[in-house]
Design an enzyme around this catalytic site. Structure first.
Site, short mmCIF file in Angstrom:
data_model
loop_
_atom_site.label_atom_id
_atom_site.label_comp_id
_atom_site.label_asym_id
_atom_site.label_seq_id
_atom_site.Cartn_x
_atom_site.Cartn_y
_atom_site.Cartn_z
N PRO A 61 32.61 42.91 38.95
CA PRO A 61 31.69 43.69 38.14
C PRO A 61 32.35 45.00 37.74
O PRO A 61 32.80 45.75 38.60
CB PRO A 61 30.49 43.94 39.05
N GLU A 62 32.46 45.24 36.45
CA GLU A 62 32.99 46.49 35.94
C GLU A 62 31.81 47.23 35.32
O GLU A 62 30.66 46.83 35.50
CB GLU A 62 34.11 46.21 34.93
N ARG A 95 33.03 37.91 49.48
CA ARG A 95 34.28 38.42 50.08
C ARG A 95 34.11 39.69 50.91
O ARG A 95 35.10 40.20 51.44
CB ARG A 95 35.32 38.59 48.98
#
Length: 287
Positions: free
Chosen positions: A2-3, A125
């Site tokens: 996600p940017e 993660r």
DNA sequence: AAGAAGTCCTGGGCGC
DNA sequence: TGCGCCCAGGACTTCT
């Protein structure tokens, strides 16, 4: 992954869902995801109302009536999902690694119970984090981290160019990825902005002409706004709070398009490694 | 001072 | 069918 656009989509869609609701419980199933001592975190959160949902750089900020703000960083695989008490999640039928199956599930590390539903922090993660910051100390915290300017707010060319001048010997792509230089770009939109500006990712900053600098300065917000209109890029894990993917993936011009024809000139897009990042560019139209 | 490499972590995809 | 290996990369840390 996600940017800025993905985090902003989450903010936009979460804000009306959460506004005015109250946290009634926090289940921190994986304690390391919360960087604040858990007792303090719980005391600040439980019983508080959510007064605003904001964003700075790639951080999502939940302002609480207790005077604290919960800062959430999704890093690469984090998701914030809203599960209403009644209602269903739509997966959108996208290829996906199961992290939205049967929520909460084994990737749901933090489960907030909110009046009317659950807010679930999933992270395959486990790189993401939640942190409690005094709302009135947020700006100081950002300053300590030296987070750069927001490219979708006041972002004058003069400022951008001044900042470029401070790092003449850096390569341009690692510069764009540095959150202290400009906030919110990640690997996808750095590559996209460089393509848009027709600049090779390996160029040294000091070799960029004024017109290239201007092109890059224009390309950054243009690329981010375009993604925002399409609700972000779902490459693998990005989901909106209702579980739906973004629609930007197929509109990307270089990222993930190795070997496919450049949309401007037809030359196959090349993938290289730069600063340990996969880097996509057109060898013909990026100079 | 910049850049390379290591760190956290899991699952997908590959070669054999 | 399954094992071992590499890759994905945000941001920080350590070393050169």
């Amino acid at each position: 992954m996600p940017e800025l656009p993905e985090v902003e989509v989450i903010r936009q869609e979460l804000a009306p869902l959460l506004a005015g609701r109250r946290f009634t419980a926090v289940d921190a199933r994986l304690k390391k995801m919360v960087l604040t001592p858990l007792g303090r975190f719980r005391r600040a959160v439980v019983g508080s109302r959510i007064t605003a949902v904001r964003r700075r750089a790639k951080l999502l900020l939940l302002d609480l009536s207790s005077g604290w703000t919960v800062a959430v960083h999704l890093k690469m695989t984090g998701q914030l999902v809203w599960v209403p008490e009644r209602g269903t999640l739509r997966g959108g039928g996208h290829p996906f690694h199961g992290a939205l199956d049967g929520l909460p599930n084994r990737y749901s590390h933090i489960v907030f119970t909110v009046t009317g539903g659950q807010l679930i922090f999933n992270d395959l993660r486990q790189f993401g984090f939640l942190k409690l910051v005094r709302s009135d100390a947020l700006e100081r915290w950002f300053a300590e981290q030296k987070i750069g300017p927001e490219p979708l707010e006041r972002f004058p060319f003069a400022t951008f160019n001044e900042r470029l001048k401070r790092r003449p010997r850096s390569r341009v792509k690692p510069t764009l990825l540095d959150q202290r230089f400009v906030a919110g770009l990640g690997n996808i939109y750095a590559d996209e902005a460089l393509f848009e500006a027709r600049v090779r990712p390996t160029r040294l900053v000091r070799t960029l002409t004024v017109s290239e600098r201007r092109a890059l300065w224009q390309a950054i917000p243009a690329v981010l706004r375009r993604s925002l209109r399409h609700r972000g890029t779902t490459f693998r894990h990005f989901r909106r709070p209702d579980g739906q993917p973004g629609a930007m993936l197929r509109l990307l011009r270089v990222y993930g398009r190795e070997g496919q024809p450049c949309r401007r000139c037809g030359t196959p897009i090349q993938k290289t490694r730069l600063a340990q990042r996969g880097t996509h560019a057109c060898p013909n139209c990026q100079r």
